[in-house]
Write a protein that holds these residues in place. Sequence first.
Motif, PDB file in Angstrom:
ATOM      1  N   ASP A   9       0.859  -1.178   0.000  1.00 24.78           N
ATOM      2  CA  ASP A   9       0.000   0.000   0.000  1.00 24.78           C
ATOM      3  C   ASP A   9       0.902   1.236   0.000  1.00 24.78           C
ATOM      4  OD1 ASP A   9      -2.340   1.721   0.602  1.00 24.78           O
ATOM      5  OD2 ASP A   9      -1.399   1.849   2.576  1.00 24.78           O
ATOM      6  N   ASP A  11      -0.160   5.091   0.726  1.00 22.36           N
ATOM      7  CA  ASP A  11      -0.405   6.083   1.777  1.00 22.36           C
ATOM      8  C   ASP A  11      -0.545   5.414   3.139  1.00 22.36           C
ATOM      9  OD1 ASP A  11      -0.606   8.540   0.100  1.00 22.36           O
ATOM     10  OD2 ASP A  11      -2.178   7.359  -0.838  1.00 22.36           O
ATOM     11  N   GLY A  12       0.313   5.817   4.052  1.00 21.34           N
ATOM     12  CA  GLY A  12       0.311   5.251   5.391  1.00 21.34           C
ATOM     13  C   GLY A  12       1.156   4.008   5.525  1.00 21.34           C
ATOM     14  N   ASP A  17       3.969  10.566   5.899  1.00 26.02           N
ATOM     15  CA  ASP A  17       2.777  11.413   6.022  1.00 26.02           C
ATOM     16  C   ASP A  17       2.780  12.578   5.045  1.00 26.02           C
ATOM     17  OD1 ASP A  17       1.856   9.744   7.970  1.00 26.02           O
ATOM     18  OD2 ASP A  17       2.313  11.074   9.654  1.00 26.02           O
ATOM     19  N   THR A  43      -2.586   0.225  -4.420  1.00 27.20           N
ATOM     20  CA  THR A  43      -3.082   1.466  -3.834  1.00 27.20           C
ATOM     21  C   THR A  43      -4.493   1.814  -4.304  1.00 27.20           C
ATOM     22  OG1 THR A  43      -2.618   3.865  -3.700  1.00 27.20           O
ATOM     23  CG2 THR A  43      -1.935   2.729  -5.712  1.00 27.20           C
ATOM     24  N   ARG A  45      -5.038   4.828  -4.977  1.00 25.56           N
ATOM     25  CA  ARG A  45      -4.794   5.992  -5.835  1.00 25.56           C
ATOM     26  C   ARG A  45      -5.165   5.698  -7.284  1.00 25.56           C
ATOM     27  NH1 ARG A  45       0.638   9.443  -4.408  1.00 25.56           N
ATOM     28  NH2 ARG A  45       0.802   9.020  -2.162  1.00 25.56           N
ATOM     29  N   HIS A 173     -13.706   2.503   2.452  1.00 24.08           N
ATOM     30  CA  HIS A 173     -12.954   3.615   3.031  1.00 24.08           C
ATOM     31  C   HIS A 173     -11.466   3.366   2.784  1.00 24.08           C
ATOM     32  CE1 HIS A 173     -16.685   4.647   5.169  1.00 24.08           C
ATOM     33  NE2 HIS A 173     -16.134   5.831   5.345  1.00 24.08           N
ATOM     34  N   SER A 174     -10.853   4.235   2.027  1.00 26.07           N
ATOM     35  CA  SER A 174      -9.435   4.075   1.700  1.00 26.07           C
ATOM     36  C   SER A 174      -8.540   4.922   2.583  1.00 26.07           C
ATOM     37  CB  SER A 174      -9.194   4.422   0.228  1.00 26.07           C
ATOM     38  OG  SER A 174      -9.648   5.737  -0.043  1.00 26.07           O
ATOM     39  N   GLU A 175      -9.103   5.935   3.200  1.00 25.42           N
ATOM     40  CA  GLU A 175      -8.387   6.794   4.138  1.00 25.42           C
ATOM     41  C   GLU A 175      -9.441   7.635   4.853  1.00 25.42           C
ATOM     42  OE1 GLU A 175      -6.241  10.233   2.388  1.00 25.42           O
ATOM     43  OE2 GLU A 175      -6.777   9.341   0.468  1.00 25.42           O
ATOM     44  N   CYS A 178     -12.441   9.710   2.995  1.00 27.07           N
ATOM     45  CA  CYS A 178     -12.527   9.402   1.565  1.00 27.07           C
ATOM     46  C   CYS A 178     -13.020   7.977   1.355  1.00 27.07           C
ATOM     47  CB  CYS A 178     -11.174   9.576   0.886  1.00 27.07           C
ATOM     48  SG  CYS A 178     -11.202   9.261  -0.901  1.00 27.07           S
ATOM     49  N   ASP A 211      -1.976  -0.641   5.916  1.00 30.49           N
ATOM     50  CA  ASP A 211      -2.281   0.006   7.203  1.00 30.49           C
ATOM     51  C   ASP A 211      -3.762   0.252   7.425  1.00 30.49           C
ATOM     52  OD1 ASP A 211      -2.423   2.148   5.195  1.00 30.49           O
ATOM     53  OD2 ASP A 211      -2.532   3.503   6.916  1.00 30.49           O
ATOM     54  N   TYR A 212      -4.589   0.115   6.369  1.00 31.66           N
ATOM     55  CA  TYR A 212      -5.972   0.587   6.484  1.00 31.66           C
ATOM     56  C   TYR A 212      -6.956  -0.505   6.056  1.00 31.66           C
ATOM     57  CZ  TYR A 212      -9.032   4.618   7.236  1.00 31.66           C
ATOM     58  OH  TYR A 212      -9.964   5.495   7.747  1.00 31.66           O
TER      59      TYR A 212
END
Length: 263
Positions: A9, A11-12, A17, A43, A45, A173-175, A178, A211-212
């Motif tokens: 992944d 982000d995170g 950050d 990702t 993204r 939920h990806s972050e 969002c 992480d998510y």
Amino acid sequence: MELCLLALDLDGTACNDQGRLGEGTKQALAAARAAGHAVAFATGRRDVDMLPLGEDFRCADYLVLNNGGKLVRTADGAVLSNTLVDADAARTLAQRCLQEDWILHVVSGLYWAVNRRDQGLLDYVEKVGVTPVLFHSPDELPLTGIEGFMATADRGPICRFIDQAQLPLVHVHSEPGCVDIMPGGITKWQGLSRLAQLLQVPVQRVIAAGDYNNDLEMIQNAGVGVAVQNALPQVKAAADYVTPHDNNHDAVADIVEKFLLHS
């Protein structure tokens, strides 16, 4: 040493950050690839979201974009597979969001459209350096070529409408703040499995880290599932291994060292 596929992944996880790859992370990925392993960024993204990463996307051999919907080879930009949204579902969702004045982001490659601007959008425009097109009718959209949607400020009602209308779409939920909306059946693990098959890498040699919530399935199904130190509690609970470092301190280097260089 047998070829492994390392799926990260962004982000995170691989990114700090500030949305960038740390030097330790880049060095670790270079070492993994030099040892003969394949690296993929898995990702949520979209293509447009990759722009702030600059040339660092080349630290991976493959991109699993759109939460698994699109596979891209970084060496030449070849699109290996791309699952598109059903055109009728796209029209229905876009029309309802226009009627209710719910903010909806529409993406297809570097094409990005939105039906309304707010401060959050303006902040993100400054970050990526691209301004989306404003649409006022579904007919202005490339309905047969949409890769997915994003919902931010109005994600709650949009997700409820998708479920109530039984549209062939999934949302995740990806972050924080969002939600990504993809064609039905699309997940990071689904996209990663497709890539592993193309590379003829068995599941047992797939290492997936995140992480998510949208990373959970690939962490649970990969041969080795990894959570970085800053991951959500439920992601850590699902993982086979939790890194000692977080995303701001090159957690990827922990993964490469443990599983790819001295295994």
